[in-house]
Design an enzyme around this catalytic site. Sequence first.
Site, PDB file in Angstrom:
ATOM      1  N   TYR A 182     -13.387  -9.167  10.205  1.00  0.00           N
ATOM      2  CA  TYR A 182     -14.607  -9.869   9.363  1.00  0.00           C
ATOM      3  C   TYR A 182     -14.503 -11.282   9.197  1.00  0.00           C
ATOM      4  CZ  TYR A 182     -11.440  -9.387   5.442  1.00  0.00           C
ATOM      5  OH  TYR A 182     -10.270  -9.404   4.815  1.00  0.00           O
TER       6      TYR A 182
ATOM      7  N   GLY B 219      -7.366   1.097  18.390  1.00  0.00           N
ATOM      8  CA  GLY B 219      -6.340   0.750  17.286  1.00  0.00           C
ATOM      9  C   GLY B 219      -5.929   1.861  16.333  1.00  0.00           C
TER      10      GLY B 219
ATOM     11  N   ALA C 260      -5.735   0.153   8.951  1.00  0.00           N
ATOM     12  CA  ALA C 260      -7.326   0.295   8.930  1.00  0.00           C
ATOM     13  C   ALA C 260      -7.760   1.459   9.683  1.00  0.00           C
ATOM     14  CB  ALA C 260      -7.924  -0.917   9.441  1.00  0.00           C
TER      15      ALA C 260
ATOM     16  N   ARG D 178      -2.695   0.317  21.992  1.00  0.00           N
ATOM     17  CA  ARG D 178      -1.623   0.025  22.821  1.00  0.00           C
ATOM     18  C   ARG D 178      -0.248   0.477  22.752  1.00  0.00           C
ATOM     19  NH1 ARG D 178      -0.267  -6.311  21.129  1.00  0.00           N
ATOM     20  NH2 ARG D 178       0.555  -5.109  19.319  1.00  0.00           N
ATOM     21  N   THR D 179       0.077   1.140  21.536  1.00  0.00           N
ATOM     22  CA  THR D 179       1.394   1.727  21.521  1.00  0.00           C
ATOM     23  C   THR D 179       0.859   3.323  21.329  1.00  0.00           C
ATOM     24  OG1 THR D 179       2.261   0.091  20.100  1.00  0.00           O
ATOM     25  CG2 THR D 179       3.194   2.045  19.940  1.00  0.00           C
TER      26      THR D 179
ATOM     27  N   LYS E 294       0.669  -1.244   0.009  1.00  0.00           N
ATOM     28  CA  LYS E 294      -0.044   0.230  -0.167  1.00  0.00           C
ATOM     29  C   LYS E 294       0.869   1.123   0.058  1.00  0.00           C
ATOM     30  CE  LYS E 294      -4.327  -1.752   2.089  1.00  0.00           C
ATOM     31  NZ  LYS E 294      -5.332  -1.396   2.742  1.00  0.00           N
TER      32      LYS E 294
ATOM     33  N   ASP F 201     -10.916   2.597   1.942  1.00  0.00           N
ATOM     34  CA  ASP F 201     -11.282   1.758   2.855  1.00  0.00           C
ATOM     35  C   ASP F 201     -12.065   2.774   4.013  1.00  0.00           C
ATOM     36  OD1 ASP F 201     -10.360  -0.642   2.498  1.00  0.00           O
ATOM     37  OD2 ASP F 201      -8.144  -0.019   3.363  1.00  0.00           O
TER      38      ASP F 201
HETATM   39  P1  NAP Z   1      -2.285  -3.308  11.614  1.00  0.00           P
HETATM   40  O1  NAP Z   1      -1.766  -2.087  10.769  1.00  0.00           O
HETATM   41  O2  NAP Z   1      -1.324  -4.386  11.840  1.00  0.00           O
HETATM   42  O3  NAP Z   1      -2.839  -2.660  13.076  1.00  0.00           O
HETATM   43  C1  NAP Z   1      -3.026  -3.691  14.131  1.00  0.00           C
HETATM   44  C2  NAP Z   1      -3.643  -2.532  15.272  1.00  0.00           C
HETATM   45  O4  NAP Z   1      -4.138  -3.811  16.149  1.00  0.00           O
HETATM   46  C3  NAP Z   1      -2.615  -1.871  15.938  1.00  0.00           C
HETATM   47  O5  NAP Z   1      -3.316  -0.765  16.315  1.00  0.00           O
HETATM   48  C4  NAP Z   1      -2.190  -2.737  17.107  1.00  0.00           C
HETATM   49  O6  NAP Z   1      -1.811  -2.207  18.159  1.00  0.00           O
HETATM   50  C5  NAP Z   1      -3.383  -3.352  17.378  1.00  0.00           C
HETATM   51  N1  NAP Z   1      -2.996  -4.777  18.151  1.00  0.00           N
HETATM   52  C6  NAP Z   1      -2.992  -5.741  17.448  1.00  0.00           C
HETATM   53  N2  NAP Z   1      -2.841  -6.910  18.424  1.00  0.00           N
HETATM   54  C7  NAP Z   1      -3.429  -6.095  19.521  1.00  0.00           C
HETATM   55  C8  NAP Z   1      -3.162  -6.670  20.859  1.00  0.00           C
HETATM   56  N3  NAP Z   1      -3.220  -7.958  21.213  1.00  0.00           N
HETATM   57  N4  NAP Z   1      -3.814  -5.970  21.973  1.00  0.00           N
HETATM   58  C9  NAP Z   1      -4.065  -4.566  21.678  1.00  0.00           C
HETATM   59  N5  NAP Z   1      -3.791  -4.093  20.329  1.00  0.00           N
HETATM   60  C10 NAP Z   1      -3.562  -4.895  19.316  1.00  0.00           C
HETATM   61  O7  NAP Z   1      -3.528  -3.952  10.873  1.00  0.00           O
HETATM   62  P2  NAP Z   1      -4.671  -3.316   9.984  1.00  0.00           P
HETATM   63  O8  NAP Z   1      -4.562  -3.344   8.656  1.00  0.00           O
HETATM   64  O9  NAP Z   1      -4.834  -1.916  10.721  1.00  0.00           O
HETATM   65  O10 NAP Z   1      -5.869  -4.204  10.371  1.00  0.00           O
HETATM   66  C11 NAP Z   1      -6.618  -4.320  11.768  1.00  0.00           C
HETATM   67  C12 NAP Z   1      -7.668  -5.120  11.722  1.00  0.00           C
HETATM   68  O11 NAP Z   1      -8.855  -4.586  10.619  1.00  0.00           O
HETATM   69  C13 NAP Z   1      -7.504  -6.627  11.031  1.00  0.00           C
HETATM   70  O12 NAP Z   1      -8.303  -7.632  11.830  1.00  0.00           O
HETATM   71  C14 NAP Z   1      -8.032  -6.452   9.618  1.00  0.00           C
HETATM   72  O13 NAP Z   1      -8.396  -7.855   9.181  1.00  0.00           O
HETATM   73  C15 NAP Z   1      -9.145  -5.578   9.940  1.00  0.00           C
HETATM   74  N6  NAP Z   1      -9.442  -4.644   8.592  1.00  0.00           N
HETATM   75  C16 NAP Z   1     -10.644  -5.077   8.010  1.00  0.00           C
HETATM   76  C17 NAP Z   1     -10.901  -4.247   6.727  1.00  0.00           C
HETATM   77  C18 NAP Z   1     -12.243  -4.238   6.509  1.00  0.00           C
HETATM   78  O14 NAP Z   1     -12.672  -4.027   4.989  1.00  0.00           O
HETATM   79  N7  NAP Z   1     -13.350  -4.856   7.152  1.00  0.00           N
HETATM   80  C19 NAP Z   1     -10.013  -3.639   6.101  1.00  0.00           C
HETATM   81  C20 NAP Z   1      -8.622  -3.527   6.626  1.00  0.00           C
HETATM   82  C21 NAP Z   1      -8.609  -4.232   7.818  1.00  0.00           C
HETATM   83  P3  NAP Z   1      -0.278  -1.585  18.312  1.00  0.00           P
HETATM   84  O15 NAP Z   1      -0.171  -0.188  17.340  1.00  0.00           O
HETATM   85  O16 NAP Z   1       0.164  -1.294  19.686  1.00  0.00           O
HETATM   86  O17 NAP Z   1       0.623  -2.909  17.599  1.00  0.00           O
END
Ligand code: NAP
Length: 299
Positions: free
Chosen positions: A244, A144, A148, A169-170, A83, A120
Amino acid sequence: MRGWRRTGVSAPSNITAHTRVVGVIGHPVRHSLSPVIHNAGFRSTSADYVYVAFDVAPGKADAALEAVRTFDIAGLSVTMPHKSDVARAVDRLVPSAERLDSVNTVEVGEDGALIGHSTDGDGLVSSLEHNDVSVSGQDIVVLGAGGAARSVIDAFIRRGSRSITVVNRTLESARRTEKWDPARVRALEATDDDVRHAVKGSRIVVNATSIGMGLSPRAEISPSDLPVDINWLNPEQIIVDLVYHPIDTPLLRSARAARCKVVDGLGMLVHQAALQQKIWTGLFPDVDEMTRAAVRALR
Ligand code: NAP
């Protein structure tokens, strides 16, 4: 990600030399639901397009964009890990993609230029509107601060939300979103005492962490499966999960039990895809058809 089936896949019978190709680039990409969702959308508008998945190795986004030009591909979806690389490699960016430094959609402009979009965040807003929820004027908590979360925060700012509290968390990652609109965006560390007040005082709570991902929809729920203390929620609130897979996450099940309105993450996935099709074809597809195709594939 595992867990959805390829059964029922058959070769489309109506592909001709006129059919335009679009696709998703990512790595890994074979788990992607996008071909199922998009091809259902193209069928709903009778657009002569076919959507495929291209597994593009990390670092090869430039070569993929060159291939778009060479093969006259009509547009791309972009997923991890490309991306940001695509945001740097396209000819132009729309303002939100520029702010996010992230592109999930490549449009081929009339002049042949490659234009980067990010659908998104607007996809989530459309999904909420489809569920009769407006974000305008609302106090929202986003749990978060990853990719996303950043796209939905950007959309909430543009769509006139009153306040957006970003809980992560961070703390440092959440802080980076404050500068987009210091008057309305506030960052909190997940352990901060103020999180409880922010959640209780909000109208909409969005889980944009990956907590809950991949858990069985039938398993007992433990507090570690939830991104927020469920006792802080009330029936006036709308609880949204971007996760999802599964569609019915521990958060949504718990929030439903607390009599909150819930909105699942599949809606965002489908609506952001519908916005992509509008960019590529000018036609807005049938989101219900797309959702049904996704649910069948996830079952
Ligand atoms: P990402 O960039 O890796 O971000 C992950 C986020 O989750 C960060 O804020 C991280 O916190 C937090 N996190 C992960 N594990 C954790 C834990 N055990 N405790 C507390 N916080 C935790 O991922 P992303 O792309 O944003 O995706 C996040 C979620 O959204 C995923 O499940 C993804 O499948 C979903 N998503 C859905 C769509 C949709 O169209 N519905 C689109 C995109 C993503 P830190 O910063 O502290 O690491």
